[in-house]
Design an enzyme around this catalytic site. Sequence first.
Site, PDB file in Angstrom:
ATOM      1  N   SER A 142     -16.720   3.576 -23.445  1.00 21.84           N
ATOM      2  CA  SER A 142     -17.649   2.492 -24.537  1.00 21.84           C
ATOM      3  C   SER A 142     -17.502   1.226 -24.133  1.00 21.84           C
ATOM      4  O   SER A 142     -16.712   0.893 -23.406  1.00 21.84           O
ATOM      5  CB  SER A 142     -17.198   2.835 -25.963  1.00 21.84           C
ATOM      6  OG  SER A 142     -17.700   2.046 -26.760  1.00 21.84           O
ATOM      7  N   TYR A 155      -9.147   2.457 -32.040  1.00 21.63           N
ATOM      8  CA  TYR A 155     -10.395   3.015 -31.344  1.00 21.63           C
ATOM      9  C   TYR A 155     -10.399   2.325 -30.056  1.00 21.63           C
ATOM     10  O   TYR A 155     -10.797   2.704 -28.916  1.00 21.63           O
ATOM     11  CB  TYR A 155     -11.670   3.029 -31.998  1.00 21.63           C
ATOM     12  CG  TYR A 155     -12.854   3.423 -31.425  1.00 21.63           C
ATOM     13  CD1 TYR A 155     -12.931   4.890 -31.092  1.00 21.63           C
ATOM     14  CD2 TYR A 155     -14.153   2.663 -30.920  1.00 21.63           C
ATOM     15  CE1 TYR A 155     -14.057   5.546 -30.329  1.00 21.63           C
ATOM     16  CE2 TYR A 155     -14.997   3.131 -30.243  1.00 21.63           C
ATOM     17  CZ  TYR A 155     -15.178   4.450 -30.043  1.00 21.63           C
ATOM     18  OH  TYR A 155     -16.171   5.005 -29.385  1.00 21.63           O
TER      19      TYR A 155
END
Length: 281
Positions: A142, A155
């Site tokens: 990501s 995360y």
Amino acid sequence: MAISSSNNKVAVVTGSSSGIGYETSLMLARNGFITYATMRNLNKSENIKFNAGRDNLPVRLAQLDVTDDVSIKNAVQAVLSETDKLDVLVNNAGYVLEGAFEHLSMNELKEQYETNVFRMIRTTQAVLPIMRKSGTIVNISSVAGKFGYPGGSTYVSTKFAVEGLSESMAYELEPCGIKVIIIEPGVIRTNIFNIVVVAKNSKDPNSPYTQTTQKMASAFEELMKNSSSSPELVAKVVLEAVTSDNPYLRYLAGKDAETWLDAKRNMTDEKFYEMMKQNLM
Ligand SMILES: NC(=O)c1ccc[n+]([C@@H]2O[C@H](COP(=O)([O-])OP(=O)(O)OC[C@H]3O[C@@H](n4cnc5c(N)ncnc54)[C@H](OP(=O)(O)O)[C@@H]3O)[C@@H](O)[C@H]2O)c1
């Protein structure tokens, strides 16, 4: 019984019940890969079964919960017994844990790492002996693997871990003929933000972090609403990467990903930090 796979490459995609994994499975199958669309709950396979059946695509289903060693072993075994090879693994399954750092319980942290990081290690270690002479490992990271934001410490750190693991693995695996590719999507319109796991203690309205985390949640909602990036776009990037003779180590997916990472590259840490505060808080 082994199906004919001599002319077709064989791909395995984790987390294919929805979003990026779903579209990547269909995209690879449309482009000739015998694709194992794996998911932890096969009851969620109706859509992919329907689409693959309608378009006569070489999609096969297998149960695979990335947090479960036996499930991984069984899925890899099933692929091998049916096709005798495995050329591409797409480590995609993942979810978002949100919450102020102080409020995160060790169990919540461990579960997030289990799915987002250890899953990648487990599935990759399971397929490497099969890929001894050639193969491609694709890890869905990501843009959050490049910078932090409030409420995202777990995360974000799992995606930093994916980046570090992948980059190090690339050196080790290249001499074995195995390529490692990191995909860094920006904000992609999938279900991921609707099923965000919010840390239990972060829900306390008296928390000193409530204002910050609520602002962040609204900022994400806006980003998602305005995102022009679909999961098909990420699937196309995966296809481009796995069909290239000389793939890059990293691929960005989404216009916003390019904007974020350009800013990160062109600003000092301090300037980037200030810009993030102004935009997100
Ligand atoms: N959407 C974005 O903006 C974005 C941006 C950057 C990176 N990513 C990354 O892209 C990947 C896919 O996310 P998405 O946006 O496509 O979200 P999604 O639509 O929610 O899909 C996530 C997939 O992961 C699966 N999964 C979760 N835990 C699992 C487990 N233990 N075992 C097997 N599968 C599991 C889910 O299965 P169930 O249906 O069973 O829950 C689902 O198939 C994730 O790694 C995410 O971090 C997404």
